[in-house]
Design a protein around this motif. Structure first.
Motif, short mmCIF file in Angstrom:
data_model
loop_
_atom_site.label_atom_id
_atom_site.label_comp_id
_atom_site.label_asym_id
_atom_site.label_seq_id
_atom_site.Cartn_x
_atom_site.Cartn_y
_atom_site.Cartn_z
N ILE A 88 7.48 -0.47 6.33
CA ILE A 88 8.50 -1.10 5.48
C ILE A 88 9.63 -1.53 6.41
O ILE A 88 10.17 -0.70 7.15
CB ILE A 88 9.04 -0.14 4.40
CG1 ILE A 88 7.95 0.20 3.39
CG2 ILE A 88 10.25 -0.75 3.69
CD1 ILE A 88 8.36 1.26 2.36
N LEU A 132 -1.74 1.64 9.72
CA LEU A 132 -0.30 1.82 9.86
C LEU A 132 0.38 0.99 8.79
O LEU A 132 0.15 -0.22 8.69
CB LEU A 132 0.13 1.35 11.25
CG LEU A 132 1.62 1.44 11.56
CD1 LEU A 132 2.12 2.89 11.51
CD2 LEU A 132 1.89 0.85 12.95
N LYS A 133 1.18 1.65 8.00
CA LYS A 133 1.94 0.98 6.94
C LYS A 133 3.39 0.89 7.40
O LYS A 133 3.92 1.85 7.99
CB LYS A 133 1.81 1.79 5.65
CG LYS A 133 2.17 1.03 4.41
CD LYS A 133 0.99 0.30 3.82
CE LYS A 133 1.40 -0.46 2.57
NZ LYS A 133 0.33 -1.31 2.07
N ILE A 189 10.59 1.51 8.84
CA ILE A 189 9.89 2.80 8.69
C ILE A 189 8.41 2.59 8.97
O ILE A 189 7.79 1.70 8.37
CB ILE A 189 10.01 3.38 7.26
CG1 ILE A 189 11.44 3.36 6.75
CG2 ILE A 189 9.46 4.81 7.21
CD1 ILE A 189 11.53 3.71 5.25
N MET A 190 7.84 3.37 9.86
CA MET A 190 6.39 3.39 10.07
C MET A 190 5.85 4.62 9.36
O MET A 190 6.40 5.72 9.51
CB MET A 190 6.08 3.41 11.55
CG MET A 190 6.40 2.07 12.21
SD MET A 190 5.77 1.95 13.89
CE MET A 190 6.90 3.05 14.70
N MET A 191 4.76 4.42 8.62
CA MET A 191 4.30 5.48 7.73
C MET A 191 2.80 5.72 7.86
O MET A 191 2.03 4.79 8.14
CB MET A 191 4.58 5.07 6.28
CG MET A 191 6.03 4.74 6.01
SD MET A 191 6.26 4.04 4.35
CE MET A 191 5.42 2.49 4.55
N ASN A 192 2.41 6.94 7.58
CA ASN A 192 1.01 7.31 7.45
C ASN A 192 0.68 7.49 5.97
O ASN A 192 1.54 7.90 5.19
CB ASN A 192 0.74 8.62 8.18
CG ASN A 192 1.00 8.50 9.66
OD1 ASN A 192 0.50 7.59 10.32
ND2 ASN A 192 1.80 9.41 10.19
N GLY A 193 -0.55 7.22 5.62
CA GLY A 193 -0.98 7.46 4.24
C GLY A 193 -0.95 8.95 3.93
O GLY A 193 -1.23 9.79 4.79
N PHE A 194 -0.59 9.28 2.71
CA PHE A 194 -0.58 10.66 2.24
C PHE A 194 -1.98 11.02 1.75
O PHE A 194 -2.61 10.21 1.08
CB PHE A 194 0.41 10.77 1.08
CG PHE A 194 0.42 12.11 0.40
CD1 PHE A 194 1.14 13.16 0.93
CD2 PHE A 194 -0.26 12.30 -0.79
CE1 PHE A 194 1.17 14.39 0.29
CE2 PHE A 194 -0.23 13.53 -1.44
CZ PHE A 194 0.49 14.58 -0.89
N SER A 195 -2.43 12.20 2.10
CA SER A 195 -3.76 12.59 1.62
C SER A 195 -3.74 14.06 1.23
O SER A 195 -2.85 14.79 1.62
CB SER A 195 -4.81 12.35 2.69
OG SER A 195 -4.41 13.00 3.88
N ILE A 219 6.65 -5.33 3.20
CA ILE A 219 5.67 -4.25 3.15
C ILE A 219 4.46 -4.73 3.94
O ILE A 219 3.84 -5.74 3.59
CB ILE A 219 5.31 -3.86 1.71
CG1 ILE A 219 6.58 -3.42 0.95
CG2 ILE A 219 4.26 -2.75 1.71
CD1 ILE A 219 6.33 -3.03 -0.50
#
Lengths: 95, 95
Positions: free
Chosen positions: B5, B2-3, B89-95, B53
């Motif tokens: 910002i 979980l990433k 913002i909670m983000m998922n990695g782009f793949s 971050i």
């Protein structure tokens, strides 16, 4: 060291269209000799909200990235599908 | 993975006040066993715009961070000096 967050806001109906453009942009940018980090994320709550977290040695390296063939070709194709203005923050490390 | 910002917007006259609070928060958080990354940056154009971050293995680790003694003690002290609502913002990695 220069850290960058760049955010795109893509129209819902265009998300599938931009995915291969982002893939190509990330792959080409990671091959730039001065690129330290160029990672793309997607907002958990908004599949059209794409967030780049970038790291460059200095402003000149970022400028070279923005002048690269792949940037100048792919970014305008992505930007056709923005639903609002992209944002861009340049940051210094906190110490 | 979980990433995150997290962005704070501190009143100009309070920037000096919050710096030691941020230093304490970053130091204590980096000691959390589940913390992968917790780096703080400052907007080049706005010395009151602070950007974390973060990287956590999962949502449970982020929740444990937000429930920690140092978070519950320091974040309200920082938040007294916000000039507008912090964003997250909670983000998922782009793949």
């Amino acid at each position: 060291m220069l850290k960058v967050i760049a955010e795109d806001f893509i129209k819902p109906q265009a998300v599938e269209t931009v995915l291969p453009l982002y893939r190509a942009l990330v792959a080409a940018t990671k091959r730039e000799p001065l690129c330290i980090a160029y990672d793309l994320y997607v907002d958990e709550k908004d599949p059209g909200h794409f967030i780049f977290i970038e790291e460059w040695p200095d402003r000149a390296a970022l400028d070279a990235h923005c002048a690269s063939e792949h940037f100048r070709r792919l970014v305008p194709m992505i930007n056709q599908h923005q639903r609002k203005e992209p944002t861009f923050i340049m940051m210094n490390g906190f110490s």
